[in-house]
Design an enzyme around this catalytic site. Sequence first.
Site, PDB file in Angstrom:
ATOM      1  N   LYS A 167       0.834  -1.312  -0.054  1.00 39.81           N
ATOM      2  CA  LYS A 167       0.018   0.020  -0.116  1.00 39.81           C
ATOM      3  C   LYS A 167       0.610   1.200  -0.057  1.00 39.81           C
ATOM      4  O   LYS A 167       0.418   2.028  -0.856  1.00 39.81           O
ATOM      5  CB  LYS A 167      -0.789   0.013   1.172  1.00 39.81           C
ATOM      6  CG  LYS A 167      -1.669   1.447   1.549  1.00 39.81           C
ATOM      7  CD  LYS A 167      -2.321   1.342   2.451  1.00 39.81           C
ATOM      8  CE  LYS A 167      -1.527   1.889   4.167  1.00 39.81           C
ATOM      9  NZ  LYS A 167      -1.363   3.446   4.084  1.00 39.81           N
ATOM     10  N   ASN A 168       1.958   1.101   0.845  1.00 38.77           N
ATOM     11  CA  ASN A 168       2.647   2.634   1.034  1.00 38.77           C
ATOM     12  C   ASN A 168       3.662   2.821  -0.094  1.00 38.77           C
ATOM     13  O   ASN A 168       4.165   3.898  -0.398  1.00 38.77           O
ATOM     14  CB  ASN A 168       3.422   2.458   2.486  1.00 38.77           C
ATOM     15  CG  ASN A 168       2.320   2.689   3.578  1.00 38.77           C
ATOM     16  OD1 ASN A 168       1.193   3.104   3.351  1.00 38.77           O
ATOM     17  ND2 ASN A 168       2.899   2.418   4.801  1.00 38.77           N
ATOM     18  N   CYS A 208      -4.561  13.278  11.996  1.00 40.04           N
ATOM     19  CA  CYS A 208      -5.238  11.985  12.089  1.00 40.04           C
ATOM     20  C   CYS A 208      -5.444  11.452  13.325  1.00 40.04           C
ATOM     21  O   CYS A 208      -4.536  12.035  14.225  1.00 40.04           O
ATOM     22  CB  CYS A 208      -5.037  11.111  10.947  1.00 40.04           C
ATOM     23  SG  CYS A 208      -3.427  10.272  11.379  1.00 40.04           S
ATOM     24  N   ARG A 217       0.935  15.014  12.111  1.00 41.16           N
ATOM     25  CA  ARG A 217       1.328  14.546  10.835  1.00 41.16           C
ATOM     26  C   ARG A 217       1.488  15.767   9.980  1.00 41.16           C
ATOM     27  O   ARG A 217       0.941  16.150   8.979  1.00 41.16           O
ATOM     28  CB  ARG A 217       0.161  13.828   9.973  1.00 41.16           C
ATOM     29  CG  ARG A 217      -0.115  12.257  10.710  1.00 41.16           C
ATOM     30  CD  ARG A 217      -0.758  11.581  10.161  1.00 41.16           C
ATOM     31  NE  ARG A 217       0.300  10.721   9.108  1.00 41.16           N
ATOM     32  CZ  ARG A 217      -0.238   9.412   8.236  1.00 41.16           C
ATOM     33  NH1 ARG A 217      -1.380   9.145   8.554  1.00 41.16           N
ATOM     34  NH2 ARG A 217       0.742   9.082   7.699  1.00 41.16           N
ATOM     35  N   ASP A 259       4.166   0.630  11.889  1.00 39.15           N
ATOM     36  CA  ASP A 259       3.014   0.201  11.445  1.00 39.15           C
ATOM     37  C   ASP A 259       2.506  -1.169  12.062  1.00 39.15           C
ATOM     38  O   ASP A 259       1.820  -1.794  11.784  1.00 39.15           O
ATOM     39  CB  ASP A 259       2.903  -0.084  10.036  1.00 39.15           C
ATOM     40  CG  ASP A 259       3.055   1.550   9.307  1.00 39.15           C
ATOM     41  OD1 ASP A 259       3.322   1.858   8.151  1.00 39.15           O
ATOM     42  OD2 ASP A 259       2.815   2.551  10.162  1.00 39.15           O
ATOM     43  N   ARG A 291      -8.697   0.147   3.938  1.00 39.83           N
ATOM     44  CA  ARG A 291      -7.915   1.008   3.254  1.00 39.83           C
ATOM     45  C   ARG A 291      -6.686   0.478   2.676  1.00 39.83           C
ATOM     46  O   ARG A 291      -5.794   0.685   1.888  1.00 39.83           O
ATOM     47  CB  ARG A 291      -7.701   2.259   3.998  1.00 39.83           C
ATOM     48  CG  ARG A 291      -8.968   3.060   4.216  1.00 39.83           C
ATOM     49  CD  ARG A 291      -8.462   4.379   4.794  1.00 39.83           C
ATOM     50  NE  ARG A 291      -7.042   4.830   4.300  1.00 39.83           N
ATOM     51  CZ  ARG A 291      -6.240   5.657   4.835  1.00 39.83           C
ATOM     52  NH1 ARG A 291      -6.855   6.106   5.917  1.00 39.83           N
ATOM     53  NH2 ARG A 291      -5.183   6.137   4.280  1.00 39.83           N
TER      54      ARG A 291
HETATM   55  C1  EPZ Z   1       4.486   6.984   6.154  1.00 40.39           C
HETATM   56  O1  EPZ Z   1       3.773   7.944   6.641  1.00 40.39           O
HETATM   57  C2  EPZ Z   1       3.491   5.827   6.133  1.00 40.39           C
HETATM   58  N1  EPZ Z   1       2.242   6.372   5.262  1.00 40.39           N
HETATM   59  C3  EPZ Z   1       2.803   5.338   7.386  1.00 40.39           C
HETATM   60  O2  EPZ Z   1       1.899   4.581   7.325  1.00 40.39           O
HETATM   61  C4  EPZ Z   1       3.935   5.290   8.283  1.00 40.39           C
HETATM   62  O3  EPZ Z   1       3.601   4.781   9.825  1.00 40.39           O
HETATM   63  C5  EPZ Z   1       4.985   6.380   8.306  1.00 40.39           C
HETATM   64  O4  EPZ Z   1       5.408   6.551   7.063  1.00 40.39           O
HETATM   65  C6  EPZ Z   1       6.263   5.886   9.036  1.00 40.39           C
HETATM   66  O5  EPZ Z   1       6.905   4.745   8.631  1.00 40.39           O
HETATM   67  C7  EPZ Z   1       2.368   6.168   3.942  1.00 40.39           C
HETATM   68  O6  EPZ Z   1       3.524   5.887   3.463  1.00 40.39           O
HETATM   69  C8  EPZ Z   1       1.186   6.425   3.151  1.00 40.39           C
HETATM   70  P1  EPZ Z   1       6.858  10.203   7.898  1.00 40.39           P
HETATM   71  P2  EPZ Z   1       4.554   9.500   6.519  1.00 40.39           P
HETATM   72  O7  EPZ Z   1       6.836  11.251   7.305  1.00 40.39           O
HETATM   73  O8  EPZ Z   1       5.198   9.923   5.260  1.00 40.39           O
HETATM   74  C9  EPZ Z   1       6.989  13.593  11.593  1.00 40.39           C
HETATM   75  C10 EPZ Z   1       0.076   3.254   7.509  1.00 40.39           C
HETATM   76  O9  EPZ Z   1      -0.341   2.580   8.497  1.00 40.39           O
HETATM   77  N2  EPZ Z   1       7.009  14.450  10.269  1.00 40.39           N
HETATM   78  O10 EPZ Z   1       7.997   9.241   8.003  1.00 40.39           O
HETATM   79  O11 EPZ Z   1       3.331  10.462   6.859  1.00 40.39           O
HETATM   80  C11 EPZ Z   1       5.834  12.913  11.428  1.00 40.39           C
HETATM   81  O12 EPZ Z   1       4.994  13.752  12.501  1.00 40.39           O
HETATM   82  C12 EPZ Z   1       0.838   4.490   7.672  1.00 40.39           C
HETATM   83  O13 EPZ Z   1       0.393   2.567   6.572  1.00 40.39           O
HETATM   84  C13 EPZ Z   1       7.198  15.785  10.560  1.00 40.39           C
HETATM   85  O14 EPZ Z   1       7.577  16.268  11.560  1.00 40.39           O
HETATM   86  O15 EPZ Z   1       5.566   9.239   7.965  1.00 40.39           O
HETATM   87  C14 EPZ Z   1       6.166  11.762  12.335  1.00 40.39           C
HETATM   88  O16 EPZ Z   1       6.365  11.703  13.682  1.00 40.39           O
HETATM   89  C15 EPZ Z   1       0.000   5.365   8.979  1.00 40.39           C
HETATM   90  N3  EPZ Z   1       7.463  16.561   9.473  1.00 40.39           N
HETATM   91  C16 EPZ Z   1       7.474  11.198  11.581  1.00 40.39           C
HETATM   92  O17 EPZ Z   1       7.962  12.357  10.904  1.00 40.39           O
HETATM   93  C17 EPZ Z   1       7.138  16.186   7.872  1.00 40.39           C
HETATM   94  O18 EPZ Z   1       7.199  17.189   7.103  1.00 40.39           O
HETATM   95  C18 EPZ Z   1       7.361  10.127  10.698  1.00 40.39           C
HETATM   96  O19 EPZ Z   1       6.509  10.627   9.554  1.00 40.39           O
HETATM   97  C19 EPZ Z   1       6.683  14.827   7.882  1.00 40.39           C
HETATM   98  C20 EPZ Z   1       6.901  13.866   9.205  1.00 40.39           C
END
Ligand code: EPZ
Length: 420
Positions: A22-23, A116, A121, A304, A397
Amino acid sequence: MHRIIIEGNNKLSGRVRISGSKNSAVALVPAAVLCDEEVTIANVPNISDIDALDEILNHLGAKVTRDKDVMKIDSSNIKNKLIPEKISKKLRASYYFMGALLGKFKYVQMYFPGGCSIGQRPINLHLKGFEALGATVKEEDNLFTISAEKLTGAKINLDFASVGATINLMLAAVKAEGVTVISNAAKEPHIVNVATFLNNMGAKISGAGTSEIKITGVEHLHSCFHEVVPDYIETGTYMILASVIGENMIIENIIPDHVESLISKLEDVGVPMEIGVDYIKISAPEKLLATNIKTQVYPGFPTDLQQPFATLLTQATGKSIITETIWENRFLNLFELNKMGATTELLTNSKAVIIGPCKLKGKKVKATDLRAGASLVIAGLIADGQTIIENANYILRGYEGIVEKLTKLGAKIKLEKENE
Ligand code: EPZ
């Protein structure tokens, strides 16, 4: 909304085939708009997130055909139109259209709702990276306008190894003039899958999968064929399920290396595994041992899988501690597990304790997010009696054919519309 109904406590056995990630798929589909010709993507999971992205592509005027798991996308005549908020807020991954449309047209306007159930996020790292490439970013009531006279390669260091920011900046940089280097880049398997897709189109990206990714801008991206990598989170979810109620359950079409951290944790809790080249065979042991997990960026223990693993820990003998370092609110499933008889407690918003083993009883529970839903499905499958999981759309989803796959393994499970 849908709900899932499970009659629990039946051993599960047989084979389950893992679908495309999915991701990865939710990044590959927006990335396709960068190409000036038709691209073909195979092994696309049939999940509602992909339907939402398909809707956005159609809104932009791309030509999309889907035949089972094969998606053909022709963006040669797309219009760079504003994506309505009601569509873009259906899934977080819509933000990949920011990087893709900026990379293609040097201009994009998009709504982007933050927040969310698992956390705020934010997207500050994405926006900072776009600015480093020469774009200006304006935001008003969640409507982002990002534009650039020219996109020029830059050195970008990510404060946090963000998956979304790493991918979005790759998309924005592939046609920028000159060389971009993203340091402290995320290393998840889907980063590599997206970089390979772009390289198949003629991009020049090296280092994906390491913490330093180099992108040399190119003028033109051509047609290509690409395959979505198997979903390592779906893989891990079924491995955890097999560890609590499986009997010679075979999880196939996987890349075992991608779940190394989970394999090591399952060894710690006493789960014997037969690990093949592209499958893992697991039977639940008589006794599971408590352990501690701490979520980390890849290749550490995936956030995850923390919620599905929490359900396993309710069956493990002893006291286990989960430390969640990625998201600030990812324990909502524990309250639902407690309704079913689990003994868990939040020590802080990033640390929880689970005491086991506890006999779980079927109850009416609520899925609060995708992986919390997975945690409750596993709980329902091991509990005595009937479990009803409301808000099951969250689960649909991210887990292709989950009801069919579990039924094939011997589960007594069905999906119902909630107003039935
Ligand atoms: C991706 O989310 C995945 N979603 C998430 O999976 C997964 O939990 C996450 O990566 C971590 O592996 C998709 O790929 C669609 P991040 P993403 O940017 O890209 C902070 C699922 O269940 N951050 O790596 O949004 C953020 O707040 C979903 O499949 C900032 O601060 O994750 C978090 O604490 C849930 N500023 C951390 O980084 C930013 O601009 C990780 O976020 C971006 C992120």
